[in-house]
Design a protein around this motif. Structure first.
Motif, PDB file in Angstrom:
ATOM      1  N   GLU A 208       0.830  -1.205   0.000  1.00  0.00           N
ATOM      2  CA  GLU A 208       0.000   0.000   0.000  1.00  0.00           C
ATOM      3  C   GLU A 208       0.864   1.255   0.000  1.00  0.00           C
ATOM      4  OE1 GLU A 208      -2.398  -0.449   3.423  1.00  0.00           O
ATOM      5  OE2 GLU A 208      -3.809  -1.855   2.488  1.00  0.00           O
ATOM      6  N   LEU A 209       1.968   1.197   0.731  1.00  0.00           N
ATOM      7  CA  LEU A 209       2.874   2.341   0.779  1.00  0.00           C
ATOM      8  C   LEU A 209       3.502   2.600  -0.584  1.00  0.00           C
ATOM      9  CD1 LEU A 209       3.679   4.159   3.196  1.00  0.00           C
ATOM     10  CD2 LEU A 209       5.790   2.841   3.347  1.00  0.00           C
ATOM     11  N   ASP A 210       3.842   1.537  -1.284  1.00  0.00           N
ATOM     12  CA  ASP A 210       4.425   1.695  -2.612  1.00  0.00           C
ATOM     13  C   ASP A 210       3.417   2.305  -3.590  1.00  0.00           C
ATOM     14  OD1 ASP A 210       6.751   1.005  -4.457  1.00  0.00           O
ATOM     15  OD2 ASP A 210       5.123  -0.064  -5.454  1.00  0.00           O
ATOM     16  N   GLY A 211       2.187   1.845  -3.519  1.00  0.00           N
ATOM     17  CA  GLY A 211       1.154   2.435  -4.370  1.00  0.00           C
ATOM     18  C   GLY A 211       0.889   3.892  -4.034  1.00  0.00           C
ATOM     19  N   PHE A 212       0.887   4.204  -2.752  1.00  0.00           N
ATOM     20  CA  PHE A 212       0.704   5.593  -2.325  1.00  0.00           C
ATOM     21  C   PHE A 212       1.852   6.462  -2.817  1.00  0.00           C
ATOM     22  CE2 PHE A 212       0.856   8.760   1.318  1.00  0.00           C
ATOM     23  CZ  PHE A 212      -0.190   9.530   0.826  1.00  0.00           C
ATOM     24  N   ALA A 213       3.079   5.943  -2.789  1.00  0.00           N
ATOM     25  CA  ALA A 213       4.241   6.693  -3.269  1.00  0.00           C
ATOM     26  C   ALA A 213       4.146   6.952  -4.764  1.00  0.00           C
ATOM     27  CB  ALA A 213       5.524   5.931  -2.940  1.00  0.00           C
ATOM     28  N   HIS A 214       3.671   5.970  -5.532  1.00  0.00           N
ATOM     29  CA  HIS A 214       3.511   6.171  -6.977  1.00  0.00           C
ATOM     30  C   HIS A 214       2.472   7.254  -7.265  1.00  0.00           C
ATOM     31  CE1 HIS A 214       5.823   2.478  -7.558  1.00  0.00           C
ATOM     32  NE2 HIS A 214       5.911   2.813  -8.833  1.00  0.00           N
ATOM     33  N   ASP A 215       1.368   7.230  -6.509  1.00  0.00           N
ATOM     34  CA  ASP A 215       0.342   8.253  -6.702  1.00  0.00           C
ATOM     35  C   ASP A 215       0.858   9.639  -6.332  1.00  0.00           C
ATOM     36  OD1 ASP A 215      -1.489   6.464  -7.653  1.00  0.00           O
ATOM     37  OD2 ASP A 215      -2.507   6.171  -5.739  1.00  0.00           O
ATOM     38  N   LEU A 216       1.607   9.712  -5.241  1.00  0.00           N
ATOM     39  CA  LEU A 216       2.178  10.998  -4.836  1.00  0.00           C
ATOM     40  C   LEU A 216       3.155  11.520  -5.886  1.00  0.00           C
ATOM     41  CD1 LEU A 216       2.883  10.600  -1.003  1.00  0.00           C
ATOM     42  CD2 LEU A 216       1.362  12.256  -2.087  1.00  0.00           C
ATOM     43  N   HIS A 217       3.987  10.633  -6.401  1.00  0.00           N
ATOM     44  CA  HIS A 217       4.955  11.050  -7.416  1.00  0.00           C
ATOM     45  C   HIS A 217       4.238  11.569  -8.656  1.00  0.00           C
ATOM     46  CE1 HIS A 217       7.874  10.558 -10.709  1.00  0.00           C
ATOM     47  NE2 HIS A 217       8.777  10.855  -9.780  1.00  0.00           N
ATOM     48  N   ALA A 218       3.197  10.859  -9.071  1.00  0.00           N
ATOM     49  CA  ALA A 218       2.442  11.292 -10.248  1.00  0.00           C
ATOM     50  C   ALA A 218       1.756  12.625  -9.995  1.00  0.00           C
ATOM     51  CB  ALA A 218       1.423  10.224 -10.632  1.00  0.00           C
ATOM     52  N   LEU A 220       2.618  15.054  -7.797  1.00  0.00           N
ATOM     53  CA  LEU A 220       3.557  16.156  -7.620  1.00  0.00           C
ATOM     54  C   LEU A 220       4.311  16.499  -8.900  1.00  0.00           C
ATOM     55  CD1 LEU A 220       5.006  15.185  -4.125  1.00  0.00           C
ATOM     56  CD2 LEU A 220       3.393  17.026  -4.639  1.00  0.00           C
ATOM     57  N   THR A 221       4.391  15.576  -9.837  1.00  0.00           N
ATOM     58  CA  THR A 221       5.117  15.850 -11.082  1.00  0.00           C
ATOM     59  C   THR A 221       4.191  16.215 -12.241  1.00  0.00           C
ATOM     60  OG1 THR A 221       5.128  13.464 -11.555  1.00  0.00           O
ATOM     61  CG2 THR A 221       7.076  14.404 -10.474  1.00  0.00           C
ATOM     62  N   THR A 222       2.968  15.634 -12.234  1.00  0.00           N
ATOM     63  CA  THR A 222       2.050  15.896 -13.350  1.00  0.00           C
ATOM     64  C   THR A 222       0.732  16.512 -12.899  1.00  0.00           C
ATOM     65  OG1 THR A 222       1.038  13.682 -13.275  1.00  0.00           O
ATOM     66  CG2 THR A 222       3.032  13.959 -14.607  1.00  0.00           C
ATOM     67  N   GLY A 223       0.448  16.470 -11.597  1.00  0.00           N
ATOM     68  CA  GLY A 223      -0.797  17.044 -11.099  1.00  0.00           C
ATOM     69  C   GLY A 223      -1.963  16.101 -11.114  1.00  0.00           C
ATOM     70  N   GLU A 224      -1.731  14.797 -11.379  1.00  0.00           N
ATOM     71  CA  GLU A 224      -2.831  13.850 -11.380  1.00  0.00           C
ATOM     72  C   GLU A 224      -2.321  12.499 -10.902  1.00  0.00           C
ATOM     73  OE1 GLU A 224      -2.324  12.891 -16.168  1.00  0.00           O
ATOM     74  OE2 GLU A 224      -4.236  13.550 -15.343  1.00  0.00           O
ATOM     75  N   ARG A 225      -3.247  11.658 -10.420  1.00  0.00           N
ATOM     76  CA  ARG A 225      -2.898  10.335  -9.949  1.00  0.00           C
ATOM     77  C   ARG A 225      -2.666   9.397 -11.120  1.00  0.00           C
ATOM     78  NH1 ARG A 225      -7.141   8.321  -5.636  1.00  0.00           N
ATOM     79  NH2 ARG A 225      -5.625   6.627  -5.548  1.00  0.00           N
ATOM     80  N   VAL A 226      -2.005   8.253 -10.822  1.00  0.00           N
ATOM     81  CA  VAL A 226      -1.708   7.278 -11.880  1.00  0.00           C
ATOM     82  C   VAL A 226      -2.992   6.735 -12.459  1.00  0.00           C
ATOM     83  CG1 VAL A 226      -0.627   5.055 -12.349  1.00  0.00           C
ATOM     84  CG2 VAL A 226       0.504   6.688 -10.862  1.00  0.00           C
ATOM     85  N   GLY A 227      -3.954   6.385 -11.594  1.00  0.00           N
ATOM     86  CA  GLY A 227      -5.204   5.830 -12.096  1.00  0.00           C
ATOM     87  C   GLY A 227      -5.989   6.818 -12.921  1.00  0.00           C
ATOM     88  N   GLU A 228      -5.930   8.098 -12.559  1.00  0.00           N
ATOM     89  CA  GLU A 228      -6.645   9.110 -13.329  1.00  0.00           C
ATOM     90  C   GLU A 228      -6.005   9.313 -14.686  1.00  0.00           C
ATOM     91  OE1 GLU A 228      -6.443  12.425 -10.791  1.00  0.00           O
ATOM     92  OE2 GLU A 228      -8.041  11.777  -9.447  1.00  0.00           O
TER      93      GLU A 228
END
Length: 231
Positions: A208-218, A220-228
């Motif tokens: 869960e932490l890894d998935g949360f980190a991927h969403d945060l990275h997306a 903060l860098t692109t302004g949207e979540r990976v799933g979005e």
């Protein structure tokens, strides 16, 4: 006269080695139960705070999301990722043109490095005590077996010195010596079960932490979540 058989009799007849084995098993049991109880409480609070991940993304701003998660994440597992990654994003934007290694680093790479460092910190914290539980679970039966072998050796030596070999004189001391093997198993079994349970909980938390980190990275860098972005 009927011979008294039991742990008290074995303890009274035991020597320094037998007593040392019992004390080692006692220390192993106290240490393992300390980590079992403390990590059970910590794991319960971690799993309870994981429900706040979905609510994190429903907040209107990142500041509001972090503030809401701080009220729930009492073990500080998920909040540091959001705090440190947002700080890294602000640092990378403020230090453009400044003579520093952070300024020379791509903002996305700086955020990735920050997230990786926080995940490693959380992983080390989650694994604290697991090495001891694994060690107790694997060595306690052999420590108890050593006490049994030592007790049987002294029991047989005492019978041999008496000059008479009778089954009732052998069965009692040997049965008492087997108590050490039972104590070794009593110490080892809870440690092994706890180790397996905590390992599974840590694996779920890190996923869960890894998935949360991927969403945060997306975000903060692109302004949207990976799933979005994928949808």
């Amino acid at each position: 006269m009927e011979q008294t058989v039991g742990f008290a009799h074995y303890w009274a007849q035991g020597d320094a080695v037998s007593h040392a084995v019992a004390y080692v098993l006692l220390v192993m049991s106290i240490a393992s139960w300390y980590y079992i109880l403390s990590k059970t409480w910590s794991s319960w609070r971690i799993r309870r705070s994981s429900n706040a991940l979905d609510g994190f993304w429903k907040a209107p701003t990142l500041t509001d999301a972090i503030a809401a998660m701080q009220d729930v994440d009492s073990e500080e597992i998920y909040v540091p990722l959001a705090l440190r990654s947002s700080e890294a994003a602000s640092i990378s934007s403020k230090q453009q043109g400044a003579p520093s290694l952070n300024a020379a680093t791509d903002p996305g790479e700086l955020i990735t490095r920050t997230l990786r460092r926080e995940i490693n910190r959380v992983s080390a914290r989650l694994e604290r005590g697991l090495t001891l539980l694994a060690s107790v679970g694997s060595t306690a039966p052999f420590v108890g077996l050593f006490g049994t072998v030592w007790g049987i050796y002294h029991a047989l030596a005492a019978v041999s010195a008496s000059g008479t070999v009778q089954i009732d004189k052998v069965a009692g001391p040997v049965g008492e010596a087997l108590i050490m093997t039972a104590l070794g198993l009593v110490v080892a079994i809870p440690a092994v079960l706890a180790y397996n349970a905590f390992t599974r909980i840590n694996r779920l938390t890190l996923a869960e932490l890894d998935g949360f980190a991927h969403d945060l990275h997306a975000y903060l860098t692109t302004g949207e979540r990976v799933g979005e972005r994928q949808s």
